[in-house]
Design an enzyme around this catalytic site. Structure first.
Site, PDB file in Angstrom:
ATOM      1  N   HIS A   5       0.868  -1.234  -0.036  1.00  0.00           N
ATOM      2  CA  HIS A   5      -0.134  -0.071  -0.081  1.00  0.00           C
ATOM      3  C   HIS A   5       0.806   1.109  -0.173  1.00  0.00           C
ATOM      4  CE1 HIS A   5      -3.879  -1.735   1.571  1.00  0.00           C
ATOM      5  NE2 HIS A   5      -3.171  -2.649   1.542  1.00  0.00           N
ATOM      6  N   SER A  50     -11.166  -4.347   5.454  1.00  0.00           N
ATOM      7  CA  SER A  50     -11.622  -2.884   4.982  1.00  0.00           C
ATOM      8  C   SER A  50     -12.703  -2.722   4.538  1.00  0.00           C
ATOM      9  CB  SER A  50     -10.260  -2.424   4.056  1.00  0.00           C
ATOM     10  OG  SER A  50     -10.666  -3.323   2.776  1.00  0.00           O
ATOM     11  N   ASN A 109      -8.132 -15.521  -2.470  1.00  0.00           N
ATOM     12  CA  ASN A 109      -7.906 -16.521  -1.890  1.00  0.00           C
ATOM     13  C   ASN A 109      -8.978 -17.394  -1.392  1.00  0.00           C
ATOM     14  OD1 ASN A 109      -7.314 -14.136  -0.076  1.00  0.00           O
ATOM     15  ND2 ASN A 109      -7.978 -16.105   1.390  1.00  0.00           N
TER      16      ASN A 109
HETATM   17  N1  HPA Z   1      -9.480 -12.716   5.109  1.00  0.00           N
HETATM   18  C1  HPA Z   1      -9.259 -11.443   5.417  1.00  0.00           C
HETATM   19  N2  HPA Z   1      -8.901 -10.478   4.860  1.00  0.00           N
HETATM   20  C2  HPA Z   1      -8.354 -11.021   3.430  1.00  0.00           C
HETATM   21  C3  HPA Z   1      -8.366 -12.376   3.152  1.00  0.00           C
HETATM   22  C4  HPA Z   1      -9.002 -13.264   4.113  1.00  0.00           C
HETATM   23  O1  HPA Z   1      -8.812 -14.488   3.754  1.00  0.00           O
HETATM   24  N3  HPA Z   1      -7.856 -12.298   1.895  1.00  0.00           N
HETATM   25  C5  HPA Z   1      -7.502 -10.936   1.437  1.00  0.00           C
HETATM   26  N4  HPA Z   1      -7.920 -10.043   2.455  1.00  0.00           N
END
Ligand code: HPA
Length: 272
Positions: free
Chosen positions: A64, A212, A235
């Protein structure tokens, strides 16, 4: 909290930004983890580091940056926030939403919030986009706590339709971008969730989870802005696959999906 000072800081930050560009954009885009390539599509840019805007704290997360960019996206003037503030960084919730208050002060009408999120709904796979149709923010400290700014919005704002998602979905379908309307659940982080927490979220009706967007969406809608939320599913959330989660994976998949995200945002911006 010194609310008078907070309000003054918002005004000072807005003055600093508006004095940099005679043009008055009405769209703001907040870029999430690994999604910063949209910034390359901007033309006639003016960059203002957060460090030079009064009241803006520093960004601490890898991946970021902390830059506000004024520029034209396909000839539409926009403000891009490259880098956002998270509660898990240790900021008070008022600080997390400070830039959104500043955007309200600047006259922003459309707030596009992007993020990386873990997929809970198994119909989504990493690389897909989810258009946020609603959120579960019960685990988020309220960004509207404390003195209400009546000039921005009401004390007890309605939350029946925080997100404007229908036209974003139509654009995504038109562009043939794999995209689902879904519910985003907020988790404080910075640790990823446990498999039991993800099962809980799933029972509550969440399709994706992230750290967020919810505080910012609440404040933007409080200020009467149209809010579009787009998650990049980076993911499968914890426990969905039999493997641990990694921040590196989140960043990598974010980059791959960034092109779809970019094309969708350009469409949304051109439409308004
Ligand atoms: N959990 C919380 N925040 C995230 C995830 C997750 O699996 N992947 C990207 N941001």
């Amino acid at each position: 909290m010194e609310w008078t000072k907070y309000k003054q800081d918002i005004k000072n930050a807005a003055t600093k930004i508006s004095s940099a560009w005679a043009v008055k954009p009405t769209t703001c885009i907040v870029l999430g983890s690994g999604l910063s390539s949209l910034a390359d599509s901007l033309e006639d840019t003016i960059e203002i580091p957060y460090s030079s805007i009064p009241g803006f704290p520093q960004v601490t997360v890898v991946g970021h940056e902390g830059i506000l960019i004024l520029g034209n996206l396909n000839n539409v003037p926009v403000i891009l926030l490259k880098g956002r503030f998270h509660y898990y960084e240790g900021h008070p919730i008022e600080t997390v939403v400070f830039p959104i208050r500043v955007m309200k002060e600047l006259g922003i009408k459309l707030m596009i919030l992007t993020n990386a999120a873990g997929g809970i709904n198994k119909e989504m796979k990493p690389g897909d986009l989810m258009i946020i149709k609603d959120h579960i923010g019960l685990f988020c400290e309220s960004p509207l706590r404390g003195e209400n700014f009546d000039e921005y919005g009401p004390r007890f704002p309605d939350q029946s339709s925080v997100y404007d998602y229908k036209s974003a979905l139509l654009h995504a379908n038109d562009l043939k971008i794999p995209c689902f309307p879904g519910v985003y659940a907020y988790a404080k982080g910075p640790m990823y969730e446990t498999p039991a927490e993800i099962r809980l979220f799933s029972h509550l009706g969440a399709d994706a989870v992230g750290m967020s967007t919810v505080p910012e969406a609440i404040v933007a809608s409080h200020g009467g802005m149209k809010v579009v939320g787009i998650s990049c599913i980076t993911n499968f959330a914890a426990g969905i696959l039999d493997q641990p989660l990694s921040h590196a994976e989140v960043m990598e998949v974010g980059k791959l999906a960034a092109n779809n995200m970019k094309n969708l945002i350009i469409r949304i911006v051109l439409d308004c």
